[in-house]
Write a protein that holds these residues in place. Sequence first.
Motif, PDB file in Angstrom:
ATOM      1  N   TRP A   1       2.275   1.642  -3.511  1.00 32.76           N
ATOM      2  CA  TRP A   1       1.226   2.050  -4.445  1.00 32.76           C
ATOM      3  C   TRP A   1       0.808   3.506  -4.217  1.00 32.76           C
TER       4      TRP A   1
ATOM      5  N   GLY B   1       0.816  -1.213   0.000  1.00 35.64           N
ATOM      6  CA  GLY B   1       0.000   0.000   0.000  1.00 35.64           C
ATOM      7  C   GLY B   1       0.847   1.258   0.000  1.00 35.64           C
TER       8      GLY B   1
ATOM      9  N   PHE C   1      -4.474  -0.386   3.466  1.00 37.48           N
ATOM     10  CA  PHE C   1      -4.155  -1.735   3.022  1.00 37.48           C
ATOM     11  C   PHE C   1      -3.878  -2.650   4.218  1.00 37.48           C
TER      12      PHE C   1
ATOM     13  N   SER D   1      -2.245   5.112   2.452  1.00 41.59           N
ATOM     14  CA  SER D   1      -2.503   3.876   1.720  1.00 41.59           C
ATOM     15  C   SER D   1      -2.001   2.668   2.495  1.00 41.59           C
TER      16      SER D   1
END
Length: 54
Positions: free
Chosen positions: A13, A10, A39, A35
Motif C-alpha cells: 500500500w 502495508g 501496519f 507503512s
Amino acid sequence: MMTIIAAFAGAIWGAYLAKKRGGNKKDIAQYAVSSAMVFGLFAMVVSIILLRFI
C-alpha cells in the motif's frame, strides 16, 4: 502470522501510494518501509489484545 501479512500489505500500500503521488524509487522505498512498520506494529498490538482477552 497476522503481523507478517499486515506488514506485507502495508508495504504494498505504501509503495502504491508513493508511486501514485509521483515519487522516485527512494520515495517509494521509504513509504513502503514506513507503512510496513506501522501496519505491522498495529497488527501486533491487535493480536496481543485478542490473545489476552480471548
